[in-house]
Design an enzyme around this catalytic site. Structure first.
Site, mmCIF file in Angstrom:
data_model
loop_
_atom_site.group_PDB
_atom_site.id
_atom_site.type_symbol
_atom_site.label_atom_id
_atom_site.label_comp_id
_atom_site.label_asym_id
_atom_site.label_seq_id
_atom_site.Cartn_x
_atom_site.Cartn_y
_atom_site.Cartn_z
ATOM 1 C CD GLU A 111 -1.167 -8.609 -0.074
ATOM 2 O OE1 GLU A 111 -0.929 -8.626 1.142
ATOM 3 O OE2 GLU A 111 -1.064 -7.572 -0.774
ATOM 4 N N GLY A 133 0.782 -1.223 0.000
ATOM 5 C CA GLY A 133 0.000 0.000 0.000
ATOM 6 C C GLY A 133 0.817 1.277 0.000
ATOM 7 N NE ARG A 137 6.105 -9.835 4.255
ATOM 8 C CZ ARG A 137 4.855 -9.512 4.539
ATOM 9 N NH1 ARG A 137 4.204 -10.191 5.458
ATOM 10 N NH2 ARG A 137 4.233 -8.535 3.929
ATOM 11 C CD GLU A 139 1.826 -6.080 -2.342
ATOM 12 O OE1 GLU A 139 1.609 -4.946 -2.814
ATOM 13 O OE2 GLU A 139 2.539 -6.279 -1.351
ATOM 14 C CB VAL A 158 0.684 -9.566 10.499
ATOM 15 C CG1 VAL A 158 0.018 -9.247 11.828
ATOM 16 C CG2 VAL A 158 1.909 -8.699 10.289
#
Lengths: 458, 165
Positions: free
Chosen positions: A277, A167, A293, A289, A296
């Site tokens: 995403e 973002g 990894r 994107e 969260v």
């Protein structure tokens, strides 16, 4: 062939460092924490088997200091490095150095980070793999080129930084005349923020939802999905609340989106954990994107699949095959996660300080991932996230009721947090009905009602 | 917190203090004092009345911290034995292995009692086969070498106690 891992250095701090230490401990692995002088009293330092101070409070000299982190790994004899999220987690050169030093990087290969870190290259790679992308351009070289592209695509369009992501570095264009000058400013800003001024353009979706698919892949070319997460509740493009599964997806759409993510992962020979995403526009979805990894919000996926993602990530890094994971996974119930931050609940201004009293919620179906304790000082040097409150229930309405209960039990005193925002949010009709988009939170925020949710501070 | 324990903690090993602090908390002590030759550690519950139970690590001193034991007026002259607070330490800016000389065959860069000039090498901290020479940033006399040769050091580890010239 597998590489053995005995001792893992965690190149991170806060709740994710604890999360990784917990996974390692259950796997019987030794752990090494690294910390800055500001984190001397942090829980990850205490819970790890060993801890090494790697620099002063500023991240650039500690948690981003590759040289000191590698030296700490060398001193302690760690044979693997877990990067967590943020900091060095998506720096290809870090993964490369870790590997060159003969250690296992618990994550994908540097090349995956390079391809996905460059948003223009990622778009092109995905398009080639047959993944739907929004109509857009490559790197823009002039204002005239941008205008021509915008005329072809149709307004509104969005300018994005190739080195951005998450973002950051985006500008929405509704007026064609503003495009050339906005492009110039954006290029300068992107150069300052990311060290690269490359910008590209995409069609702007007015009312999208942010839905992402969790991927797990091994080093032998196998990949599966672990369903999706709904992350549309955002402020300033930062996720505030996540849930799984996404209530806006039909079974067909879910199957198509998840299958697309698996195809995309296989197309780039990806391994480890990853997230694709997507922008959901009605019943159409587009690649936004990929995050290379652990995220969260991985916890909501863990709750509905029963899979410990971090333990699996470590296992896969040794070269083991997917094995028991290699099947179709169905959602079991519904999970919601609230990110509790040290910030003003209305203005979102960060509010560091010392926690004078703390009570975390408990009970059936509740999970709290946090590095807080009474007396802990929230440092202005780092991310403001204090805790992740996670609930799991048989269905969405019950998960919402459970989260309301959890939010009412949570007490964090001494600093300002966004708990009132979450309490307010869980009551909103749009949220409860599941009919919301990425603008919902900022468009409907009611400052007085939110502040009224704050409990009287002693 | 207004005071960073690091600023006035004159001890070479933080881990030791950490262990002490654990014992301190475990048994809910109000004060703990340990002395071994040249070092002395004093841990004291900073504010018993407020009940916060905060543990403070006080600097290595030969007398009680000012303003704690004796509520002397602030204008009272400082005790004559103040030199301890002038202790200066050279700390490691790197994470790595501490070496006192450039090779096993060569003598140490400095010994206790050595007078060093600004820019003079003091030791080496090796990391990833890179030998980082640590130079004196000011002229001083080496009063103590706080680590053995070839010991691992973390960022901020105290290497030498010195007296500024």
């Amino acid at each position: 062939m597998t590489t053995e891992i005995r001792k893992v250095l965690i190149a991170n701090r806060g709740e994710i460092a604890l999360r990784v230490i917990r996974a390692c401990r259950e796997l019987g692995l030794k752990t090494v924490a690294v910390y800055s002088t500001a984190d001397e009293h942090a829980l990850h330092v205490r819970f790890a088997d060993e801890a090494i101070c790697i620099g002063p409070g500023q991240s650039s000299q500690s948690y981003l200091n590759i040289k000191h982190i590698i030296a700490a790994a060398e001193l302690t004899g760690a044979d693997a490095v877990h990067p967590g999220y943020g900091f060095l987690a998506e720096r290809a050169e870090f993964a490369e150095i870790v590997q060159k030093c003969g250690m296992t990087f618990i994550g994908p290969d540097p090349i995956h980070m390079q391809v996905m870190g460059d948003k223009v290259r990622a778009r092109q790679t995905m398009e080639k793999a047959g993944v739907p992308v929004l109509p857009g351009t490559g790197v823009l070289t002039s204002g005239a080129e941008a205008v021509a592209a915008a005329e072809r695509i149709g307004l509104p369009v969005i300018l994005k930084a190739s080195a951005g992501g998450g973002g950051r570095g985006m500008k929405i264009i509704r007026d064609m005349r503003a495009l050339p000058s906005t492009l110039e400013t954006a290029q300068v800003e992107a150069f300052k923020a990311f060290g690269c001024g490359d910008m590209y353009l995409e069609r702007y979706v007015e009312s999208p939802r942010h839905v992402e698919v969790q991927i797990v892949a091994d080093k032998h070319g196998e990949a599966i999905h672990l369903l999706e997460r709904e992350c549309s509740v955002q402020r300033r493009h930062q996720k505030v609340l996540e849930e799984a599964p996404c209530s806006a997806l039909s079974d067909e759409l879910r199957a198509a989106m998840c299958a697309t993510a698996v195809t995309a992962a296989k197309a780039i020979g990806y391994h480890s954990l990853g997230t694709f995403e997507f922008l959901l526009d009605g019943d159409r979805f587009y690649f936004m994107e990929m995050n290379t990894r652990v995220q969260v919000e991985h916890c909501v996926t863990e709750m509905i699949t029963g899979i410990d993602l971090v333990q699996e990530q470590i296992r896969l890094a040794t070269g083991e095959p997917l094995a028991h994971l290699n099947r179709e996974h169905k959602p079991r119930g519904h999970a919601i996660e609230c990110r509790i931050n040290a910030e003003d609940p209305v203005t979102f201004a960060p509010r560091p300080g010392t926690i004078s009293a703390l009570h975390f919620p408990g009970g059936f179906g509740v999970r709290v991932d946090s590095h807080l304790y009474t007396g802990y000082t929230v440092s202005p040097h780092y991310d403001s996230m204090l805790a992740k409150l996670i609930v799991h229930a048989p269905d969405r309405p019950r998960a919402i009721r459970r989260m309301r209960r959890v939010l009412s039990e949570c007490v964090i005193e001494g600093i300002s947090t966004n708990l009132p925002l979450h309490r307010w949010l869980l009551k909103q009709d749009a949220f409860v009905s599941g009919k919301y988009d990425t603008h919902f939170l900022e468009a409907t925020m009611d400052p007085d009602a939110i502040r009224a949710e704050a409990e009287p501070q002693a | 917190m207004s005071s960073d324990p690091r600023d006035h903690n004159a001890l070479p090993d933080l881990r030791y203090i950490r262990e002490l602090a654990k014992v301190f908390r475990q048994y809910d002590l109000d004060e703990i004092e340990i002395e071994n030759g040249e070092q002395r550690v004093l841990l004291r519950r900073s504010d018993i009345a407020s009940g916060t139970g905060q543990v403070m690590v006080r600097p290595q001193v030969e007398y009680a911290p000012v303003g704690h034991a004796a509520p002397a007026p602030a204008s009272a002259p400082a005790p004559a034995a103040a030199p301890v607070s002038n202790d200066t330490f050279i700390t490691s800016p790197f994470v790595g292995t501490f070496y006192r000389s450039s090779s096993p065959e060569t003598p140490s860069f400095v010994e206790v009692g050595s007078t060093v000039q600004r820019g003079q090498p003091l030791c080496i901290v090796e990391a990833m086969k890179l030998f980082n020479e640590l130079e004196a940033e000011f002229p001083c006399v080496i009063e103590a070498v706080l680590l053995e040769n070839a010991q691992p050091v973390e960022y901020g580890a105290k290497l030498f106690r010195v007296r500024k010239l």
